[in-house]
Motif scaffolding. Structure first.
Motif, PDB file in Angstrom:
ATOM      1  N   GLY A  26       0.787  -1.231   0.000  1.00 40.09           N
ATOM      2  CA  GLY A  26       0.000   0.000   0.000  1.00 40.09           C
ATOM      3  C   GLY A  26       0.812   1.270   0.000  1.00 40.09           C
ATOM      4  N   THR A  27       2.135   1.160  -0.175  1.00 42.79           N
ATOM      5  CA  THR A  27       2.960   2.376  -0.221  1.00 42.79           C
ATOM      6  C   THR A  27       2.970   2.989  -1.622  1.00 42.79           C
ATOM      7  N   LEU A  28       2.465   2.243  -2.594  1.00 46.86           N
ATOM      8  CA  LEU A  28       2.254   2.762  -3.939  1.00 46.86           C
ATOM      9  C   LEU A  28       0.864   2.374  -4.421  1.00 46.86           C
ATOM     10  N   VAL A  29       0.334   3.173  -5.325  1.00 47.39           N
ATOM     11  CA  VAL A  29      -0.970   2.914  -5.935  1.00 47.39           C
ATOM     12  C   VAL A  29      -0.788   3.017  -7.450  1.00 47.39           C
ATOM     13  N   GLU A  30      -1.329   2.042  -8.178  1.00 53.40           N
ATOM     14  CA  GLU A  30      -1.292   2.164  -9.633  1.00 53.40           C
ATOM     15  C   GLU A  30      -2.382   3.119 -10.090  1.00 53.40           C
ATOM     16  N   ILE A  31      -2.046   4.005 -11.002  1.00 51.55           N
ATOM     17  CA  ILE A  31      -3.003   4.942 -11.585  1.00 51.55           C
ATOM     18  C   ILE A  31      -3.015   4.751 -13.105  1.00 51.55           C
ATOM     19  N   LEU A  32      -3.997   5.320 -13.747  1.00 52.76           N
ATOM     20  CA  LEU A  32      -4.139   5.228 -15.198  1.00 52.76           C
ATOM     21  C   LEU A  32      -4.027   3.780 -15.668  1.00 52.76           C
ATOM     22  N   GLN A  33      -4.727   2.899 -14.934  1.00 49.92           N
ATOM     23  CA  GLN A  33      -4.631   1.465 -15.221  1.00 49.92           C
ATOM     24  C   GLN A  33      -5.115   1.112 -16.622  1.00 49.92           C
ATOM     25  N   ALA A  34      -6.125   1.835 -17.107  1.00 49.97           N
ATOM     26  CA  ALA A  34      -6.659   1.548 -18.447  1.00 49.97           C
ATOM     27  C   ALA A  34      -5.703   1.981 -19.545  1.00 49.97           C
ATOM     28  N   TRP A  35      -4.642   2.711 -19.166  1.00 54.61           N
ATOM     29  CA  TRP A  35      -3.700   3.257 -20.142  1.00 54.61           C
ATOM     30  C   TRP A  35      -2.317   2.622 -20.038  1.00 54.61           C
ATOM     31  N   ARG A  36      -2.236   1.395 -19.574  1.00 56.14           N
ATOM     32  CA  ARG A  36      -0.931   0.737 -19.502  1.00 56.14           C
ATOM     33  C   ARG A  36      -0.304   0.643 -20.892  1.00 56.14           C
ATOM     34  N   PRO A  37       0.971   1.007 -21.011  1.00 55.80           N
ATOM     35  CA  PRO A  37       1.642   0.879 -22.316  1.00 55.80           C
ATOM     36  C   PRO A  37       1.920  -0.582 -22.649  1.00 55.80           C
ATOM     37  N   ALA A  38       2.388  -0.810 -23.866  1.00 57.33           N
ATOM     38  CA  ALA A  38       2.700  -2.171 -24.303  1.00 57.33           C
ATOM     39  C   ALA A  38       3.777  -2.773 -23.394  1.00 57.33           C
ATOM     40  N   PRO A  39       3.749  -4.090 -23.174  1.00 63.63           N
ATOM     41  CA  PRO A  39       4.780  -4.737 -22.354  1.00 63.63           C
ATOM     42  C   PRO A  39       6.179  -4.459 -22.882  1.00 63.63           C
ATOM     43  N   TYR A  40       7.140  -4.485 -21.979  1.00 66.43           N
ATOM     44  CA  TYR A  40       8.527  -4.104 -22.291  1.00 66.43           C
ATOM     45  C   TYR A  40       9.372  -5.365 -22.426  1.00 66.43           C
ATOM     46  N   PRO A  41      10.026  -5.569 -23.576  1.00 66.77           N
ATOM     47  CA  PRO A  41      10.788  -6.808 -23.784  1.00 66.77           C
ATOM     48  C   PRO A  41      12.131  -6.804 -23.063  1.00 66.77           C
ATOM     49  N   PHE A  42      12.511  -7.982 -22.577  1.00 70.96           N
ATOM     50  CA  PHE A  42      13.823  -8.174 -21.963  1.00 70.96           C
ATOM     51  C   PHE A  42      14.588  -9.236 -22.742  1.00 70.96           C
ATOM     52  N   GLN A  43      15.904  -9.079 -22.745  1.00 70.68           N
ATOM     53  CA  GLN A  43      16.748 -10.016 -23.463  1.00 70.68           C
ATOM     54  C   GLN A  43      18.101 -10.186 -22.789  1.00 70.68           C
ATOM     55  N   LEU A  44      18.702 -11.324 -23.043  1.00 70.35           N
ATOM     56  CA  LEU A  44      20.085 -11.569 -22.636  1.00 70.35           C
ATOM     57  C   LEU A  44      20.954 -11.323 -23.862  1.00 70.35           C
ATOM     58  N   VAL A  45      22.018 -10.540 -23.689  1.00 68.96           N
ATOM     59  CA  VAL A  45      22.825 -10.083 -24.821  1.00 68.96           C
ATOM     60  C   VAL A  45      24.290 -10.444 -24.583  1.00 68.96           C
ATOM     61  N   TYR A  46      24.958 -10.893 -25.667  1.00 71.65           N
ATOM     62  CA  TYR A  46      26.393 -11.156 -25.596  1.00 71.65           C
ATOM     63  C   TYR A  46      27.024 -10.810 -26.940  1.00 71.65           C
ATOM     64  N   PRO A  47      28.331 -10.574 -26.984  1.00 71.30           N
ATOM     65  CA  PRO A  47      28.974 -10.152 -28.230  1.00 71.30           C
ATOM     66  C   PRO A  47      29.044 -11.291 -29.245  1.00 71.30           C
ATOM     67  N   GLN A  48      28.933 -10.953 -30.514  1.00 71.25           N
ATOM     68  CA  GLN A  48      29.096 -11.953 -31.563  1.00 71.25           C
ATOM     69  C   GLN A  48      30.481 -12.576 -31.530  1.00 71.25           C
ATOM     70  N   THR A  49      31.466 -11.765 -31.134  1.00 70.20           N
ATOM     71  CA  THR A  49      32.848 -12.241 -31.136  1.00 70.20           C
ATOM     72  C   THR A  49      33.191 -13.083 -29.916  1.00 70.20           C
ATOM     73  N   ARG A  50      32.328 -13.110 -28.927  1.00 65.42           N
ATOM     74  CA  ARG A  50      32.620 -13.825 -27.689  1.00 65.42           C
ATOM     75  C   ARG A  50      32.264 -15.302 -27.837  1.00 65.42           C
ATOM     76  N   HIS A  51      33.235 -16.159 -27.556  1.00 65.81           N
ATOM     77  CA  HIS A  51      32.977 -17.589 -27.569  1.00 65.81           C
ATOM     78  C   HIS A  51      31.950 -17.928 -26.490  1.00 65.81           C
ATOM     79  N   VAL A  52      30.950 -18.711 -26.867  1.00 66.75           N
ATOM     80  CA  VAL A  52      29.922 -19.118 -25.914  1.00 66.75           C
ATOM     81  C   VAL A  52      30.428 -20.347 -25.160  1.00 66.75           C
TER      82      VAL A  52
END
Length: 306
Positions: free
Chosen positions: A254-280
């Protein structure tokens, strides 16, 4: 001269762009790294690096030697990895960079499971919201949200996080609860998340049906670290947009309240990233496979709409 060690030292200097950063990543004194490269140059009879007080530049001969020995070093890692794989015991150090709230609320709570499965892997966790140089900083992988900044990187999708607009009860009592995004322009105080790279605040984004709204304002408070960004909202400094997993605990308490619930933006993508040159390596491979399996449910925590 230990030629294999000298090859690795040269590769790290080229990748890191400096002897100092290479020495740090190899856990060696700078003098030792410099000596190894000099001995390698003397052995080959060519100059591999041009050194000045400000920078290190790779010579054409150095580029050619790095490309050819890089294949050798990767083959050796493959051989080592194959033996580890046969024994089912990936081992060694894994360097991971992750943002503040993602570390606190997602990765760290999940890590005991990974560590119990792979006890011979050591985790070196760098927690920061700034973008890192994966090659120069000798990082195996990063966990980040949003679009990739470089085509030289490889990404594995991890899942999506819901974005919420939140305020503290005290703030809403003082300033009122907005019903539409445009109301944020009139008398409301916004706490912006500021890019550590550009110093510019991210806009507030909203979406309802096919309608999209973007609010670009001069924030009253700007914060460039995700945990502090949320703390500023809990303290009543203003309205924020943040990830659902980061705000979930404060919403339950209860220390935060969500507002503008009907206006939630599109979900935010997450990814794991590594260099092309780095040996896996084997240890990076098992970490990626594990994270792809466990990360989506944790990051997708979705507090209910009111």
């Amino acid at each position: 001269m230990d030629q294999l060690l000298a090859m690795r030292a040269l590769a790290r200097v080229i990748e890191a762009g400096s002897f100092t950063r290479a020495a740090d990543s190899l856990d060696m004194p700078i003098a030792t790294v410099s000596k190894l490269v000099r001995e390698l140059e003397a052995h080959l009879g060519v100059r591999l690096l041009q050194r000045t007080t400000r920078r290190v530049t790779v010579t054409p001969e150095g580029e050619e030697y790095y490309a050819k020995t890089g294949r050798v070093l990767r083959d050796l890692e493959d051989i080592d990895g194959a033996f580890n794989l046969a024994r089912g015991k990936p081992r060694g150090q894994l360097r991971i960079d992750v943002g503040g709230s993602t570390a606190r609320d997602v990765l760290i709570p999940l890590l005991p499971d990974f560590m119990s499965r792979y006890p011979d892997i050591r985790i070196d966790l760098s927690v920061s919201d700034r973008s890192v140089d994966l090659v120069g900083d000798n990082v195996d992988c990063v966990i980040r949200g949003g679009a990739m900044a470089s085509s030289s990187l490889v990404a594995r999708r991890l899942g999506e996080a819901v974005l919420l607009t939140c305020a503290s009860p005290n703030y809403l009592k003082q300033f009122g609860t907005p019903a539409y995004p445009d109301e944020l322009k009139n008398g409301h105080r916004l706490v912006a998340y500021v890019s550590s790279n550009t110093g510019r605040p991210f806009p507030f984004r909203f979406e309802r049906g096919g309608e999209k709204v973007e609010i670009k304002v001069d924030p009253r408070v700007g914060v460039n670290e995700s945990n502090a960004h949320l703390a500023a909202c809990v303290a009543g400094l203003g309205i924020v947009q943040t990830f659902g997993y980061a705000a979930a605990s404060a919403l339950r308490e209860g220390t935060l309240v969500e507002i503008l619930q009907a206006w939630r933006p599109a979900p935010y993508p997450f990814q794991l990233v590594y260099p092309q040159t780095r040996h896996v390596t084997h240890r990076l491979r098992v970490f990626m496979d594990w994270l792809v399996d466990v990360f989506p449910d944790r990051v997708a925590e979705r507090p209910g709409r009111g």
